[in-house]
Design a protein around this motif. Structure first.
Motif, mmCIF file in Angstrom:
data_model
loop_
_atom_site.group_PDB
_atom_site.id
_atom_site.type_symbol
_atom_site.label_atom_id
_atom_site.label_comp_id
_atom_site.label_asym_id
_atom_site.label_seq_id
_atom_site.Cartn_x
_atom_site.Cartn_y
_atom_site.Cartn_z
ATOM 1 N N SER A 244 0.963 -1.240 -0.136
ATOM 2 C CA SER A 244 0.130 0.028 0.133
ATOM 3 C C SER A 244 0.914 1.306 -0.071
ATOM 4 C CB SER A 244 -0.823 -0.254 1.107
ATOM 5 O OG SER A 244 -2.068 -1.040 1.086
ATOM 6 N N LEU A 245 1.895 1.052 0.734
ATOM 7 C CA LEU A 245 2.716 2.449 0.708
ATOM 8 C C LEU A 245 3.569 2.675 -0.411
ATOM 9 C CD1 LEU A 245 4.573 1.844 4.390
ATOM 10 C CD2 LEU A 245 2.501 3.505 3.628
ATOM 11 N N ALA A 246 3.983 1.573 -1.263
ATOM 12 C CA ALA A 246 4.513 1.779 -2.430
ATOM 13 C C ALA A 246 3.402 2.283 -3.606
ATOM 14 C CB ALA A 246 4.892 0.510 -3.097
ATOM 15 N N LEU A 247 2.082 1.852 -3.389
ATOM 16 C CA LEU A 247 1.063 2.069 -4.304
ATOM 17 C C LEU A 247 0.902 3.818 -3.991
ATOM 18 C CD1 LEU A 247 -1.381 1.807 -6.006
ATOM 19 C CD2 LEU A 247 -2.456 1.171 -4.197
ATOM 20 N N GLN A 248 0.944 4.172 -2.899
ATOM 21 C CA GLN A 248 0.733 5.676 -2.563
ATOM 22 C C GLN A 248 1.797 6.257 -3.280
ATOM 23 O OE1 GLN A 248 -1.879 7.280 -1.158
ATOM 24 N NE2 GLN A 248 -3.136 5.626 -0.678
ATOM 25 N N ARG A 249 2.994 6.012 -2.890
ATOM 26 C CA ARG A 249 4.268 6.847 -3.386
ATOM 27 C C ARG A 249 4.232 6.740 -5.055
ATOM 28 N NH1 ARG A 249 8.297 3.939 -4.313
ATOM 29 N NH2 ARG A 249 7.933 2.467 -2.316
ATOM 30 N N HIS A 250 3.810 5.743 -5.650
ATOM 31 C CA HIS A 250 3.752 5.722 -7.221
ATOM 32 C C HIS A 250 2.879 6.650 -7.854
ATOM 33 C CE1 HIS A 250 6.983 2.940 -8.160
ATOM 34 N NE2 HIS A 250 6.690 2.386 -7.248
ATOM 35 N N ALA A 251 1.442 6.612 -7.022
ATOM 36 C CA ALA A 251 0.397 7.488 -7.397
ATOM 37 C C ALA A 251 0.832 8.854 -7.324
ATOM 38 C CB ALA A 251 -0.812 7.068 -6.608
ATOM 39 N N ARG A 252 1.382 9.210 -6.004
ATOM 40 C CA ARG A 252 1.692 10.631 -6.062
ATOM 41 C C ARG A 252 2.756 11.181 -6.896
ATOM 42 N NH1 ARG A 252 1.732 9.240 -0.541
ATOM 43 N NH2 ARG A 252 3.962 8.988 -0.346
ATOM 44 N N ALA A 253 3.557 10.285 -7.264
ATOM 45 C CA ALA A 253 4.688 10.580 -8.140
ATOM 46 C C ALA A 253 4.202 10.873 -9.422
ATOM 47 C CB ALA A 253 6.025 9.638 -8.252
ATOM 48 N N LEU A 254 3.085 9.940 -9.903
ATOM 49 C CA LEU A 254 2.544 10.051 -11.223
ATOM 50 C C LEU A 254 1.871 11.289 -11.327
ATOM 51 C CD1 LEU A 254 1.590 8.995 -14.030
ATOM 52 C CD2 LEU A 254 -0.089 7.450 -12.867
ATOM 53 N N SER A 255 1.037 11.527 -10.139
ATOM 54 C CA SER A 255 0.399 12.640 -10.367
ATOM 55 C C SER A 255 1.000 14.014 -10.354
ATOM 56 C CB SER A 255 -0.532 12.919 -9.011
ATOM 57 O OG SER A 255 -1.467 11.897 -8.711
ATOM 58 N N GLU A 256 2.181 14.042 -9.852
ATOM 59 C CA GLU A 256 3.170 15.325 -9.981
ATOM 60 C C GLU A 256 3.677 15.565 -11.527
ATOM 61 O OE1 GLU A 256 6.158 14.698 -6.961
ATOM 62 O OE2 GLU A 256 4.786 15.043 -5.206
ATOM 63 N N ARG A 257 3.879 14.191 -11.928
ATOM 64 C CA ARG A 257 4.510 14.349 -13.347
ATOM 65 C C ARG A 257 3.297 14.884 -14.487
ATOM 66 N NH1 ARG A 257 7.030 9.502 -11.872
ATOM 67 N NH2 ARG A 257 5.381 8.258 -12.644
ATOM 68 N N LEU A 258 2.096 14.061 -14.222
ATOM 69 C CA LEU A 258 1.020 14.719 -15.100
ATOM 70 C C LEU A 258 0.665 16.225 -14.838
ATOM 71 C CD1 LEU A 258 -1.380 11.679 -14.556
ATOM 72 C CD2 LEU A 258 -0.014 12.234 -16.402
ATOM 73 N N ALA A 259 0.586 16.487 -13.528
ATOM 74 C CA ALA A 259 0.313 18.055 -13.335
ATOM 75 C C ALA A 259 1.325 18.915 -13.887
ATOM 76 C CB ALA A 259 0.229 18.431 -11.854
ATOM 77 N N SER A 260 2.783 18.416 -13.782
ATOM 78 C CA SER A 260 3.878 19.352 -14.414
ATOM 79 C C SER A 260 3.716 19.467 -15.774
ATOM 80 C CB SER A 260 4.838 19.031 -13.726
ATOM 81 O OG SER A 260 5.404 17.584 -14.007
ATOM 82 N N HIS A 261 3.203 18.185 -16.595
ATOM 83 C CA HIS A 261 3.419 17.996 -17.887
ATOM 84 C C HIS A 261 2.375 18.722 -18.653
ATOM 85 C CE1 HIS A 261 4.870 16.018 -21.652
ATOM 86 N NE2 HIS A 261 3.498 16.087 -21.811
ATOM 87 N N ALA A 262 1.129 19.139 -17.778
ATOM 88 C CA ALA A 262 -0.063 19.397 -18.786
ATOM 89 C C ALA A 262 0.094 20.776 -18.928
ATOM 90 C CB ALA A 262 -1.238 19.721 -17.562
#
Length: 262
Positions: A244-262
């Motif tokens: 679960s902790l790995a899942l949360q970490r990867h979800a946050r990282a993906l969110s940051e990449r998508l937000a900065s790329h938009a």
């Protein structure tokens, strides 16, 4: 508020093939709302585009009906609707940014070993758009295009928690009457938001457990759900587990990449 806006040009229409002015106006309205980090009221939208409130309202009614826009939960402001999100995700799938999603799904799978997936919301409910198979023995498979259940599904809980009620209606109406009460929906929403994710056992069948976390894009809008699943006994779905902790970490990282790329 003035009538100046990045998407409103006070110049003559460019020369070229004839188009349909009302369609172009509707798209301008959508882009005004897309550029705002907060829901906009009818008055604010009318002032930006320079129309009367009545004329603006007619456009907004049609855009809401088409799913391009949506009313916020309070009913006073307008935001992007589910069809706008689907259009964005489709465009995402045809651009370089799709690699961010698929890389995140693969990276999570490589770290935890279990099947991983990225799902988006549709009128039928959550649908798997990306998936990586388990590398652990006796792993659980998940095919692309799979419509995930609304009941006991961590992925569905993500959308219940962060999507407006009216975007959930089509999928909820397809359930047997009384399956999900308003109280149950509220409980799912509150718990999922509190934990910033969802976990459940008995998903799809009694032997499968799963976990999911939200993925956000620009302006903190929900884009989809990153999830993982496995066989009970092999898969630790507790909120504090390494999975679960790995899942949360990867979800946050993906969110940051998508937000900065938009």
């Amino acid at each position: 508020m003035t009538n100046q806006h990045p998407y409103i040009e006070e110049t003559e229409v460019e020369a070229g093939p004839k188009g349909i002015a009302s369609v172009e106006t509707a798209i301008r309205l959508v882009r005004i709302i897309e550029a705002s980090s907060d829901p906009l009221t009818l008055k604010e939208i009318a002032e930006v585009i320079g129309f009367s409130a009545s004329k603006t309202h007619h456009y907004l009614v049609s855009l809401v009906r088409c799913g391009l826009l949506d009313r916020d939960r309070a009913g006073f402001g307008y935001t992007l609707g589910s069809f706008s999100l689907q259009l964005g995700l489709t465009a995402l799938g045809r651009s370089d940014t799709v690699n961010m999603v698929s890389d995140a799904v693969r990276a999570l799978r490589d770290e935890i070993g279990h099947t991983t997936a990225f799902s988006v919301w549709t009128a039928r409910g959550p649908v798997v758009r990306h998936s990586e198979p388990s590398i652990t023995p006796l792993g659980v498979s998940l095919r692309l295009g799979t419509v995930l259940p609304m009941l006991k599904s961590p992925t569905a809980a993500i959308f219940i928690a962060w999507l407006p009620d009216n975007e959930l209606q089509s999928a909820l109406k397809a359930l047997p009457r009384g399956t999900l009460s308003l109280r149950t929906l509220a409980e799912i929403r509150n718990q999922t938001r509190k934990e910033r994710g969802a976990h459940a056992a008995g998903v799809r069948n009694p032997s499968i457990a799963a976990a999911a976390a939200p993925v956000f894009g620009r302006n903190s809008r929900l884009i989809g759900a990153l999830s993982t699943l496995g066989l009970i006994g092999q898969f630790d779905d507790r909120p504090t587990s390494a999975v679960s902790l790995a899942l949360q970490r990867h979800a946050r990282a993906l969110s940051e990449r998508l937000a900065s790329h938009a």
